[in-house]
Design an enzyme around this catalytic site. Structure first.
Site, PDB file in Angstrom:
ATOM      1  CB  SER A 102      -0.892   0.000   1.254  1.00  0.00           C
ATOM      2  OG  SER A 102      -1.552   1.243   1.415  1.00  0.00           O
ATOM      3  CE1 TYR A 106      -4.415  -2.790   5.147  1.00  0.00           C
ATOM      4  CE2 TYR A 106      -3.672  -0.555   4.664  1.00  0.00           C
ATOM      5  CZ  TYR A 106      -4.074  -1.804   4.232  1.00  0.00           C
ATOM      6  OH  TYR A 106      -4.139  -2.073   2.882  1.00  0.00           O
TER       7      TYR A 106
END
Length: 249
Positions: free
Chosen positions: A139, A152
């Protein structure tokens, strides 16, 4: 690497980026297997996609992973591409959340440990193929943490580091290429609760990945991730502020 006539396993392939990647790659003449925990979702996805198989498996459960490996060895022994796409995210403010540690453990289990486990178990099979690849989906927050998804972000940073180490480790003595897909926020069910007006489509991410496979572009920094990466290299503290749209004091 070639993007046709492969046998490809995509975890979390029932929706979002995994689904769109499965769609593109199945259209290019590959055999695609999608996995996930929800059989109903997987079945619907496979029916919609056509030349796609599905296997129900939770990548965080050792029994499911072992059963998945045995099924792959039995029915898809020519598997040469693994795409680690399954993910988990919790939105919270790390300084205020009483469940921060619990969230972190669960996210790390899905987004990092499960990837290491499945990849390790499939590497012997991948190494037997003339050409093979591991694709890890990290990400934009692997470089700069998002304040609404702090743990996360940490799990994706760990995945980024592991992916680089795996690529270097396999570079000399293996035919396995290691790619990392680093999208910004994507307009999927996975990210529906993350506030943003700049989400891109999962189709755009999948298309960028396929182009990168064809050109052996190992770090696939999609859309705004490329600019953030440049900021990170030049001034990491600025990258965090830019990602979170904060003014520098």
């Amino acid at each position: 690497m070639k993007t046709s006539k492969n046998t490809i396993l995509i975890t979390g392939g029932g929706s979002g980026i995994g689904f769109e990647t499965a769609k593109l790659l199945s259209q290019k003449g590959n055999t695609v297997i999608i996995t996930g925990r929800n059989e109903e979702k997987l079945k619907a996805a496979a029916q919609q996609l056509g030349n796609v198989h599905y296997i129900v498996a939770d990548v965080t459960k050792e029994g499911d992973v072992n059963a998945l490996i045995e099924r792959i060895k039995k029915d898809f022994s020519d598997l040469n591409v693994l795409m680690n796409n399954a993910g988990l995210v919790y939105l919270h403010k790390v300084s205020e959340s009483p469940n921060a540690a619990t969230f972190a453990r669960e996210e790390m289990e899905t987004n990092y440990f499960a990837v290491v486990n499945l990849t390790t178990k499939l590497l012997p099979l991948l190494n037997k193929q003339p050409e093979a690849a591991v694709i890890n989906v990290s990400s934009i927050v692997a470089f700069a943490p998002g304040l609404s998804l702090p743990t996360y972000s940490a799990s994706k940073a760990a995945l980024h580091s592991y992916t680089q180490a795996l690529r270097l480790s396999l570079a000399k003595d293996s035919n396995v290429k290691v790619f990392e897909l680093m999208p910004p926020l994507v307009d999927t069910e996975f990210a529906k609760d993350i506030p943003s007006d700049t989400k891109i489509s999962p189709q755009e991410v999948a298309e960028d990945l396929v182009r990168s496979l064809e050109t052996n572009n190992y770090e696939v920094r999609v859309a705004s991730t490329e600019q953030l990466y440049s900021n990170f290299l030049s001034q990491s503290d600025k990258a965090v502020l830019v990602l979170n749209r904060l003014e520098q004091n």
